[in-house]
Design an enzyme around this catalytic site. Structure first.
Site, mmCIF file in Angstrom:
data_model
loop_
_atom_site.group_PDB
_atom_site.id
_atom_site.type_symbol
_atom_site.label_atom_id
_atom_site.label_comp_id
_atom_site.label_asym_id
_atom_site.label_seq_id
_atom_site.Cartn_x
_atom_site.Cartn_y
_atom_site.Cartn_z
ATOM 1 N N LYS A 196 -4.877 -9.429 -6.472
ATOM 2 C CA LYS A 196 -6.056 -9.702 -5.651
ATOM 3 C C LYS A 196 -7.199 -8.744 -6.002
ATOM 4 C CE LYS A 196 -6.368 -7.795 -1.120
ATOM 5 N NZ LYS A 196 -7.395 -7.446 -0.338
ATOM 6 N N LYS B 76 0.826 -1.216 0.000
ATOM 7 C CA LYS B 76 0.000 0.000 0.000
ATOM 8 C C LYS B 76 0.852 1.254 0.000
ATOM 9 C CE LYS B 76 -4.238 -1.778 1.575
ATOM 10 N NZ LYS B 76 -5.547 -1.425 1.247
ATOM 11 N N LYS C 89 -10.916 -3.671 -3.137
ATOM 12 C CA LYS C 89 -11.955 -2.641 -3.198
ATOM 13 C C LYS C 89 -11.398 -1.237 -3.393
ATOM 14 C CE LYS C 89 -13.575 -2.862 1.517
ATOM 15 N NZ LYS C 89 -12.466 -2.611 2.439
HETATM 16 P P1 ATP Z 1 -8.741 -2.424 0.814
HETATM 17 O O1 ATP Z 1 -9.944 -1.586 1.088
HETATM 18 O O2 ATP Z 1 -7.519 -1.876 1.402
HETATM 19 O O3 ATP Z 1 -8.638 -2.871 -0.597
HETATM 20 P P2 ATP Z 1 -9.542 -5.086 1.590
HETATM 21 O O4 ATP Z 1 -10.757 -5.027 0.773
HETATM 22 O O5 ATP Z 1 -8.533 -6.135 1.345
HETATM 23 O O6 ATP Z 1 -8.857 -3.701 1.664
HETATM 24 P P3 ATP Z 1 -11.011 -5.407 4.025
HETATM 25 O O7 ATP Z 1 -12.189 -4.765 3.473
HETATM 26 O O8 ATP Z 1 -10.764 -4.973 5.384
HETATM 27 O O9 ATP Z 1 -9.798 -5.175 3.139
HETATM 28 O O10 ATP Z 1 -11.087 -7.020 3.903
HETATM 29 C C1 ATP Z 1 -11.990 -7.732 4.605
HETATM 30 C C2 ATP Z 1 -11.815 -9.212 4.487
HETATM 31 O O11 ATP Z 1 -12.002 -9.668 3.154
HETATM 32 C C3 ATP Z 1 -10.441 -9.709 4.913
HETATM 33 O O12 ATP Z 1 -10.614 -10.900 5.653
HETATM 34 C C4 ATP Z 1 -9.745 -9.970 3.628
HETATM 35 O O13 ATP Z 1 -8.757 -10.964 3.749
HETATM 36 C C5 ATP Z 1 -10.897 -10.461 2.760
HETATM 37 N N1 ATP Z 1 -10.631 -10.199 1.350
HETATM 38 C C6 ATP Z 1 -10.455 -8.986 0.768
HETATM 39 N N2 ATP Z 1 -10.216 -9.126 -0.546
HETATM 40 C C7 ATP Z 1 -10.255 -10.462 -0.812
HETATM 41 C C8 ATP Z 1 -10.076 -11.247 -2.008
HETATM 42 N N3 ATP Z 1 -9.823 -10.682 -3.159
HETATM 43 N N4 ATP Z 1 -10.191 -12.589 -1.897
HETATM 44 C C9 ATP Z 1 -10.455 -13.178 -0.717
HETATM 45 N N5 ATP Z 1 -10.620 -12.501 0.446
HETATM 46 C C10 ATP Z 1 -10.523 -11.155 0.407
#
Ligand code: ATP
Ligand code: LTN
Length: 327
Positions: free
Chosen positions: A194, A112, A197
């Site tokens: 990955k 990040k 979001k």
């Molecule tokens: P960011 O907003 O920084 O992109 P993020 O979406 O990874 O972050 P969170 O919203 O806090 O972070 O993630 C919530 C949960 O979803 C965590 O357990 C994370 O491991 C899971 N997760 C997020 N993206 C994926 C993915 N592409 N595949 C599987 N699990 C995911």
């Protein structure tokens, strides 16, 4: 006595099928056999810039999605991190027991911070201390998360162990639980990264509230390869990712899926995948609409959740302060 589950998601954007398959689906499956706490981690969301109004709206939307996916607020505690001061307070104390070197090894921060460059906040670096506080405040046994969060849960365990070795048994040692399939759903536009979001490219992710035509068109545009055969082959990340999504939404075995698509092309795979994803998300989307028709319903669930979680968090914090000699 049931074991305790704790997990959370940041209200920092649209929830997508990666969140559902990697995290929320496990929470729902585990719900009956555990004592559960699910958090909307808004203090984690502000480690990167957020618009205040939008942050509040995401917090409610994500709560609605937890419930629509099957989290029962009577059975499980659902609350917002910033509603309980103990999270920030314990995070500070834990900070003082986490060597800088441990934090510097965190791969999420490295990734990040490369993207954000000079906008990187100290909060983003410190993110794992707050996550450790979330987990350790509630005597958590298991933390169901996607693959990317494993390292953070391990850091929580390490700091708990370190604190216990200095002050005596204080924290339970948590374990990450990572799904065997679906722990890392990849971006549709770039299957080597990955599904994320924070990524804004329109064809990147299938959001949980996307309408059917949007889901179908995103899938039709998904990156594949120039080969033809439809097989679960990790060396062909685009097709593999689509097949994993198909597997998880259809509930069919890999053998059945490969036999079903034998001799068919990618267009057929994408079309049928569109059907299973649209049908798989339909009940969730319908429940979401009903649950959020009255916004005060979500707010009262969150107020009740915080009231139930707060005494547990305050009890742990009081013990920690006593051990450290604070107050
Ligand atoms: P960011 O907003 O920084 O992109 P993020 O979406 O990874 O972050 P969170 O919203 O806090 O972070 O993630 C919530 C949960 O979803 C965590 O357990 C994370 O491991 C899971 N997760 C997020 N993206 C994926 C993915 N592409 N595949 C599987 N699990 C995911
Ligand atoms: N960092 C996590 C979100 C999170 C979390 C937690 C997950 C914050 N606190 C406690 C499990 C337990 C992420 O998924 N990005």
């Amino acid at each position: 006595m049931k074991k305790r589950v704790f997990s959370g998601i940041k209200p920092s954007g649209n929830l997508h099928i990666g969140h559902y398959l990697g995290a929320i689906k496990q929470w729902v499956q585990m719900q009956d056999n555990y004592d559960n706490i699910f958090c909307i981690v808004d203090l984690h969301a502000i480690t990167v810039p957020q618009d205040p109004k939008v942050l509040k709206a995401w917090t409610r939307e994500i709560t609605g999605l937890y419930l629509a996916a099957g989290i029962d607020p009577k059975q499980s505690i659902v609350f917002v991190q910033s509603h309980i001061c103990a999270h920030a307070e314990l995070a500070w104390i834990l900070n003082c027991f986490i060597p800088m070197g441990w934090m510097q090894r965190m791969t999420q921060f490295k990734e990040k911070s490369q993207k954000l460059k000079e906008q990187v906040s100290t909060g983003l670096f410190d993110y794992p201390a707050l996550m450790a506080a979330d987990i350790l405040l509630y005597d958590t046994d298991v933390v169901p998360v996607g693959e990317d969060q494993k390292q953070h849960v391990e850091l929580a365990r390490d700091v708990a162990q370190r604190f216990n070795s200095i002050y005596g048994e204080t924290f339970k040692l948590p374990e990450p639980v990572i799904p065997k399939v679906g722990a890392r759903i990849m971006g549709l536009d770039d299957p080597t990264r990955k599904m994320d979001k924070s990524e804004t490219a329109p064809g990147h992710a299938i959001n949980l509230l996307d309408p059917p035509d949007v889901i179908r068109s995103k899938l039709m545009r998904a990156t594949t390869d120039s080969l033809k055969e439809i097989r679960f082959d990790g060396n062909r990340p685009g097709v593999y990712n689509l097949l994993v999504i198909y597997e998880l939404f259809s509930g069919k075995s890999r053998q059945e899926i490969e036999a079903h698509f034998d001799g068919k092309g990618y267009a057929a795979l994408k079309k049928e995948l569109g059907d299973v994803v649209v049908e798989g998300l339909r009940p969730l989307q319908e429940r979401y609409r009903k649950l959020t028709a009255d916004p005060s319903h979500i707010d009262s669930i969150l107020a009740d959740g915080a009231d139930r979680a707060r005494p547990m968090a305050e009890k742990t914090l009081a013990l920690v302060k006593e051990r450290v000699g604070l107050g």
